[in-house]
Design a protein around this motif. Structure first.
Motif, PDB file in Angstrom:
ATOM      1  N   ALA A   1       8.865  49.683  -8.201  1.00 45.34           N
ATOM      2  CA  ALA A   1       7.984  48.536  -7.969  1.00 45.34           C
ATOM      3  C   ALA A   1       8.681  47.208  -8.261  1.00 45.34           C
ATOM      4  O   ALA A   1       8.441  46.206  -7.582  1.00 45.34           O
ATOM      5  N   VAL A   2       9.565  47.186  -9.246  1.00 44.02           N
ATOM      6  CA  VAL A   2      10.198  45.939  -9.654  1.00 44.02           C
ATOM      7  C   VAL A   2      11.237  45.456  -8.643  1.00 44.02           C
ATOM      8  O   VAL A   2      11.708  44.320  -8.727  1.00 44.02           O
ATOM      9  N   LEU A   3      11.589  46.284  -7.672  1.00 45.49           N
ATOM     10  CA  LEU A   3      12.593  45.902  -6.669  1.00 45.49           C
ATOM     11  C   LEU A   3      11.960  45.422  -5.367  1.00 45.49           C
ATOM     12  O   LEU A   3      12.658  45.239  -4.378  1.00 45.49           O
ATOM     13  N   LYS A   4      10.647  45.212  -5.357  1.00 45.62           N
ATOM     14  CA  LYS A   4       9.951  44.940  -4.109  1.00 45.62           C
ATOM     15  C   LYS A   4       9.777  43.461  -3.774  1.00 45.62           C
ATOM     16  O   LYS A   4       8.839  43.085  -3.095  1.00 45.62           O
ATOM     17  N   ALA A   5      10.670  42.603  -4.242  1.00 49.02           N
ATOM     18  CA  ALA A   5      10.639  41.217  -3.776  1.00 49.02           C
ATOM     19  C   ALA A   5      11.012  41.219  -2.301  1.00 49.02           C
ATOM     20  O   ALA A   5      12.066  41.744  -1.931  1.00 49.02           O
ATOM     21  N   PRO A   6      10.190  40.653  -1.434  1.00 50.02           N
ATOM     22  CA  PRO A   6      10.424  40.787   0.006  1.00 50.02           C
ATOM     23  C   PRO A   6      11.651  40.047   0.507  1.00 50.02           C
ATOM     24  O   PRO A   6      12.185  40.367   1.557  1.00 50.02           O
ATOM     25  N   ASP A   7      12.115  39.044  -0.239  1.00 50.17           N
ATOM     26  CA  ASP A   7      13.163  38.165   0.270  1.00 50.17           C
ATOM     27  C   ASP A   7      14.349  38.022  -0.673  1.00 50.17           C
ATOM     28  O   ASP A   7      15.125  37.085  -0.550  1.00 50.17           O
ATOM     29  N   ILE A   8      14.489  38.950  -1.630  1.00 49.45           N
ATOM     30  CA  ILE A   8      15.580  38.861  -2.590  1.00 49.45           C
ATOM     31  C   ILE A   8      16.300  40.207  -2.673  1.00 49.45           C
ATOM     32  O   ILE A   8      15.674  41.215  -3.021  1.00 49.45           O
ATOM     33  N   PRO A   9      17.588  40.281  -2.363  1.00 50.39           N
ATOM     34  CA  PRO A   9      18.333  41.523  -2.598  1.00 50.39           C
ATOM     35  C   PRO A   9      18.189  41.939  -4.059  1.00 50.39           C
ATOM     36  O   PRO A   9      18.445  41.143  -4.964  1.00 50.39           O
TER      37      PRO A   9
ATOM     38  N   LEU B   1       3.778  43.374  -3.705  1.00 52.41           N
ATOM     39  CA  LEU B   1       4.627  44.550  -3.784  1.00 52.41           C
ATOM     40  C   LEU B   1       4.600  45.393  -2.506  1.00 52.41           C
ATOM     41  O   LEU B   1       5.222  46.431  -2.442  1.00 52.41           O
ATOM     42  N   ASP B   2       3.878  44.935  -1.497  1.00 51.36           N
ATOM     43  CA  ASP B   2       3.868  45.636  -0.222  1.00 51.36           C
ATOM     44  C   ASP B   2       4.619  44.869   0.862  1.00 51.36           C
ATOM     45  O   ASP B   2       4.553  45.201   2.035  1.00 51.36           O
ATOM     46  N   LEU B   3       5.335  43.831   0.470  1.00 55.42           N
ATOM     47  CA  LEU B   3       5.999  42.971   1.445  1.00 55.42           C
ATOM     48  C   LEU B   3       7.492  43.242   1.595  1.00 55.42           C
ATOM     49  O   LEU B   3       8.213  42.413   2.103  1.00 55.42           O
ATOM     50  N   SER B   4       7.945  44.389   1.113  1.00 49.80           N
ATOM     51  CA  SER B   4       9.369  44.696   1.203  1.00 49.80           C
ATOM     52  C   SER B   4       9.810  44.766   2.665  1.00 49.80           C
ATOM     53  O   SER B   4       9.054  45.156   3.539  1.00 49.80           O
ATOM     54  N   THR B   5      11.065  44.386   2.915  1.00 49.70           N
ATOM     55  CA  THR B   5      11.563  44.330   4.280  1.00 49.70           C
ATOM     56  C   THR B   5      12.826  45.155   4.434  1.00 49.70           C
ATOM     57  O   THR B   5      13.553  45.400   3.472  1.00 49.70           O
ATOM     58  N   THR B   6      13.101  45.556   5.659  1.00 47.62           N
ATOM     59  CA  THR B   6      14.315  46.310   5.957  1.00 47.62           C
ATOM     60  C   THR B   6      15.563  45.483   5.657  1.00 47.62           C
ATOM     61  O   THR B   6      16.556  45.989   5.140  1.00 47.62           O
ATOM     62  N   ALA B   7      15.506  44.187   5.972  1.00 46.25           N
ATOM     63  CA  ALA B   7      16.655  43.313   5.714  1.00 46.25           C
ATOM     64  C   ALA B   7      16.949  43.229   4.223  1.00 46.25           C
ATOM     65  O   ALA B   7      18.116  43.251   3.808  1.00 46.25           O
ATOM     66  N   GLN B   8      15.908  43.147   3.412  1.00 51.95           N
ATOM     67  CA  GLN B   8      16.107  43.075   1.957  1.00 51.95           C
ATOM     68  C   GLN B   8      16.781  44.334   1.460  1.00 51.95           C
ATOM     69  O   GLN B   8      17.694  44.289   0.632  1.00 51.95           O
ATOM     70  N   ILE B   9      16.343  45.495   1.954  1.00 50.68           N
ATOM     71  CA  ILE B   9      16.928  46.764   1.519  1.00 50.68           C
ATOM     72  C   ILE B   9      18.384  46.867   1.969  1.00 50.68           C
ATOM     73  O   ILE B   9      19.250  47.343   1.231  1.00 50.68           O
ATOM     74  N   SER B  10      18.682  46.392   3.172  1.00 50.37           N
ATOM     75  CA  SER B  10      20.054  46.430   3.681  1.00 50.37           C
ATOM     76  C   SER B  10      20.986  45.595   2.805  1.00 50.37           C
ATOM     77  O   SER B  10      22.078  46.034   2.423  1.00 50.37           O
TER      78      SER B  10
END
Length: 444
Positions: free
Chosen positions: A385-393, A346-355
């Protein structure tokens, strides 16, 4: 009478009184210590069977101490609970076990010895049990939890294969579908540049038409009812119904398949929801909820994505905190071995994922605005917390306010649930029209 005689007389008469009081006090103490400690009271028993695992909950008025062990041939789980006397509520557990429970055949309940109750679970297969307690929270008092996980857990990809929606030969981390069917390159001289460009075009066409996997996440479940409307509707039931309708509509699309993080009324920890989506290499993660607010006049639909820099509004922060508390209400064994894994994931979220999530959220929000009033006309952000997949929009949809009587009626209406599912699907299709999926290359 001389003064000295009077004093002696008082002294002599008071001695038996002191002796009597002392004896009475000793008798009182002995009576008190002889009284047995009050046994804990079981207030409710609940069973949540699911393919993932079966949960048994004993809700009681005090903290209980339990020990357990496994007996082989046949498989049994034996649990001894201290400080407990058998009562009618606990006996109800026997009837709570249904024949379709994946892991429990039956349970036997008895007074093993004074102040100790024994539960014997006759099992259908080998399990890894987790036995733990939960402190009072929300409307719950103390809870003793038995989670029975299968030694060989179900594989979500295997479920998709069984339905004919997945092929191990065609769905890989680095190749688009049908890539294996293309002829292997010959070790001859390089082809002309025009042919090379044609190959790249063909490759892009294959990538664009590959199967898209969508993870749908009905919020809450099991011990966690979510928000409850004034009419008694429970968020966990409403969102599961909407998710199932959306799943059916997505499966009608020629190039889409769906995985539900839960398909029945049971609890799934937040990080497990993320893990399930990543295991099937999901292209999108859509969490479905029904909002609640302290003021019953609040209304409208919303879409949220993750934020790395803080919430976009006070209400968004409040909602994220409430949703993140689902693990406490639903009941997670914090001593379990997955705690560190969950923390890292849950700490691997990325800027690209959020975009990408913002693009998806905007497309879905625009479609939802056609069937219901919007609470906010822009996608909001907060630390869900449930939105923190690092590689999935990933997006979280608040379909409406279940705390609003008018919207609660909508949420329980078949027509509105279908409209909501249609709107979300349209938003997903429009997102992919502008952001076609590329070859999968997931983080490990």
């Amino acid at each position: 009478m001389p003064r000295s005689t009077e004093i002696r007389t008082k002294s002599v008469t008071s001695r038996p009184r002191r002796t009597l009081l002392k004896a009475g006090g000793t008798l009182l103490i002995s009576v008190i210590t002889a009284l047995p400690a009050r046994a804990a009271q079981i207030m409710a028993v609940r069973v949540w069977p699911a393919e993932d695992y079966t949960r048994v909950t004993l809700e009681n008025d005090t903290d209980l101490k339990a020990s357990h062990f496994i007996v082989k041939d046949p498989e049994r789980l034996v649990v001894d609970i201290e400080g407990l006397e058998l009562n009618p509520t606990l006996k109800q557990l026997v009837a709570k076990i249904q024949s379709n429970d994946p892991y429990i055949k039956q349970v036997r309940v008895g007074q093993n010895r004074p102040n100790v109750v024994r539960l014997v679970f006759d099992l259908k297969e080998e399990v890894n049990p987790q036995v733990f307690t939960l402190a009072p929270i929300g409307g719950y008092k103390h809870r003793l939890i038995f989670d029975l996980y299968p030694v060989n857990p179900p594989d979500p990809i295997a479920a998709l294969i069984q339905k004919g929606e997945w092929s191990r030969d065609k769905d890989t981390d680095s190749k688009p579908p049908l890539a294996e069917a293309r002829p292997e390159p010959k070790p001859a001289a390089p082809e002309p540049q025009a042919n090379a460009k044609l190959d790249l075009k063909d490759e892009k066409a294959l990538v664009l038409t590959r199967m898209i996997t969508i993870a749908l996440d009905p919020g809450h479940g099991g011990e966690d009812p979510g928000a409850v409307g004034r009419g008694g509707s429970r968020e966990k039931d409403v969102v599961l119904s909407i998710a199932k309708r959306l799943k059916a509509k997505i499966e009608e699309q020629p190039n889409m398949r769906v995985m539900l993080t839960r398909d029945a009324d049971y609890f799934v920890p937040l990080h497990v929801r993320v893990q399930k989506a990543r295991k099937v290499q999901a292209d999108l993660f859509v969490s479905i909820h029904a909002d609640a607010w302290v003021e019953p006049t609040a209304r409208g639909s919303s879409v949220f994505v993750l934020s790395e820099k803080g919430a976009s509004s006070t209400a968004a922060r409040w909602l994220a905190n409430k949703e993140n508390a689902a693990d406490l209400i639903g009941g997670v064994n914090i001593k379990g071995h997955d705690r560190q894994l969950a923390s890292v994931l849950l700490d691997l979220s990325t800027t690209a994922q959020i975009s990408d999530s913002l693009k998806l959220g905007s497309a879905v929000l625009n479609e939802i605005g056609g069937i219901n009033r919007l609470h906010k006309r822009a996608v909001e952000q907060a630390g869900f917390a449930v939105l923190k997949a690092p590689d999935i929009p990933s997006i979280l949809i608040e379909t409406a306010f279940i705390s609003n009587l008018e919207e609660e009626a909508k949420l329980t209406d078949d027509a509105y649930q279908n409209q909501m599912a249609d709107a979300v699907l349209k938003g997903i299709r429009k997102y992919f029209a502008k952001n076609p999926p590329l070859a999968k290359n997931r983080l490990t």
